[in-house]
Design a protein around this motif. Structure first.
Motif, PDB file in Angstrom:
ATOM      1  N   ARG A 191      65.248  37.767 -48.438  1.00 17.84           N
ATOM      2  CA  ARG A 191      64.037  38.266 -49.086  1.00 17.84           C
ATOM      3  C   ARG A 191      63.667  37.457 -50.317  1.00 17.84           C
ATOM      4  NH1 ARG A 191      65.137  43.837 -52.294  1.00 17.84           N
ATOM      5  NH2 ARG A 191      62.969  43.386 -52.880  1.00 17.84           N
TER       6      ARG A 191
ATOM      7  N   SER B 208      59.243  43.247 -51.474  1.00 15.24           N
ATOM      8  CA  SER B 208      58.929  41.817 -51.411  1.00 15.24           C
ATOM      9  C   SER B 208      58.931  41.364 -49.958  1.00 15.24           C
ATOM     10  CB  SER B 208      59.933  40.992 -52.226  1.00 15.24           C
ATOM     11  OG  SER B 208      61.247  41.140 -51.702  1.00 15.24           O
TER      12      SER B 208
ATOM     13  N   LYS C 189      54.794  43.562 -48.512  1.00 12.47           N
ATOM     14  CA  LYS C 189      55.723  43.751 -49.624  1.00 12.47           C
ATOM     15  C   LYS C 189      56.025  45.217 -49.907  1.00 12.47           C
ATOM     16  CE  LYS C 189      54.324  39.423 -51.832  1.00 12.47           C
ATOM     17  NZ  LYS C 189      53.818  38.761 -53.066  1.00 12.47           N
TER      18      LYS C 189
END
Length: 344
Positions: A55, A100, A95
């Protein structure tokens, strides 16, 4: 939505992955891998098997930083090439799921080595691992970027000129004092930058031993990791960057092979490594080799200076940041020793 880089909101993630990935089934357990990845990486253990999630860190990011979508694109593009990579499974650009952007790739059960002296192996076995590293690097640079859909993955032409300008700007922005060796290097590199030859390859940007996973107990590459700095550019940047490990001190934050008896260790020297790469790429020799080495040390020195500045500003992510920052001058001096013919 979680903003904790150490943990994932599995309650939100599980139903999302069950809907997005065919065959995925919870319950789900997430464990962060140790290490200094700027893009946090997690092992996912689900009822349907193991996966890896990578991520962006949560919060405000620089526009081009932590581009996990680019990493995912590279993994997909290299799936049917001789370059070993994990299987790209799913990219989530929303997100709101965990805070995110992230992607899911296959979990590869292999072996990673952190010290280029390979103390875990017998001397007779070490050369095969180095040969496999160079085989993978040559195959990476032979990939037809247009054929795999990466023709627009980076800017064409003048790679080193652009890189020198960028890292000079980065260094100046984080400079905390005048370092004579760095100033000499900043003057030498632009004056000795080879003319662009027009050849463009996919370059990894951080090709080193601990970014290559091998099969357990075998010198066969299983997956090249951490494509965050990948782009289109000059392939010799990758080769010289890898060869830095032969010149870095044996003891330090970044372990190297300098001052060690490489013949006794069973590790090939730089001439052997460069010759093997040339053979695999079908090229005769590499002119201006000292430039490519010096550039690699310069780039690493500029990165170290950035770490120092963040540490002094109280924004460093690692307790080793100050020690990393102190590497700037020694790295710049190693580069100048190379260009002045004082290095081995």
């Amino acid at each position: 939505m979680s903003t904790d880089v150490q943990h994932l909101n599995t309650e939100a993630l599980t139903p999302y992955l069950e809907s997005a990935i065919e065959g995925f089934r919870g319950p789900l357990k997430a464990t962060k891998f140790s290490g200094g990845q700027s893009n946090p990486t997690f092992l996912l253990e689900a009822a349907s098997g193991k996966y890896v999630l990578r991520r962006q860190p949560p919060g405000q990011l620089l526009k081009s930083a932590h581009a996990v979508d680019r990493e995912f694109r590279v993994l997909k593009a290299l799936a049917d090439t001789p370059v070993p990579v994990a299987r790209a499974i799913h990219l989530c650009e929303n997100k709101d799921i965990i805070g995110s952007m992230f992607y899911i790739m296959s979990f590869e059960d292999g072996q990673i080595f952190w010290n280029p002296a390979l103390p875990e192996l017998e001397p007779a076995h070490r050369v095969a691992y180095f040969q496999e590293l160079i085989r993978i690097l040559a195959d990476l640079h032979k990939v037809d970027v247009n054929a795999v859909g990466l023709g627009d993955y980076g800017k064409p032409g003048n790679y080193f000129e652009r890189q020198i300008n960028m890292w000079t700007s980065q260094y100046r922005a984080s400079q905390t004092g005048e370092l004579p060796a760095m100033e000499a290097l900043l003057a030498w590199l632009p004056a000795h930058c080879p003319a662009d030859d027009g050849k463009v390859s996919l370059v990894h940007g951080d090709f080193r031993l601990d970014n290559i996973m091998f099969d357990q107990g075998s010198p066969r590459g299983r997956a090249v990791l951490d494509w965050e700095l990948s782009t289109l550019g000059n392939p010799l940047a990758d080769l010289a960057y890898f060869c830095m490990c032969l010149r870095l001190p044996g003891k330090g934050l970044i372990p190297g092979l300098a001052n060690l008896d490489r013949a006794e260790l069973g590790i090939p020297d730089e001439d052997h490594i460069v010759a093997l790469y040339c053979k695999l790429r079908g090229i005769d020799h590499i002119p201006n080799w000292s430039f490519y080495l010096a550039f690699s040390f310069f780039r690493l020195a500029a990165i170290a200076q950035g770490v120092l500045k963040r540490a002094l500003d109280g924004n460093a992510a690692s307790d080793k940041a100050m020690a990393v920052g102190k590497m700037t001058e020694p790295l710049a001096q190693m580069a100048m020793n190379i260009v002045e013919g004082k290095a081995e």
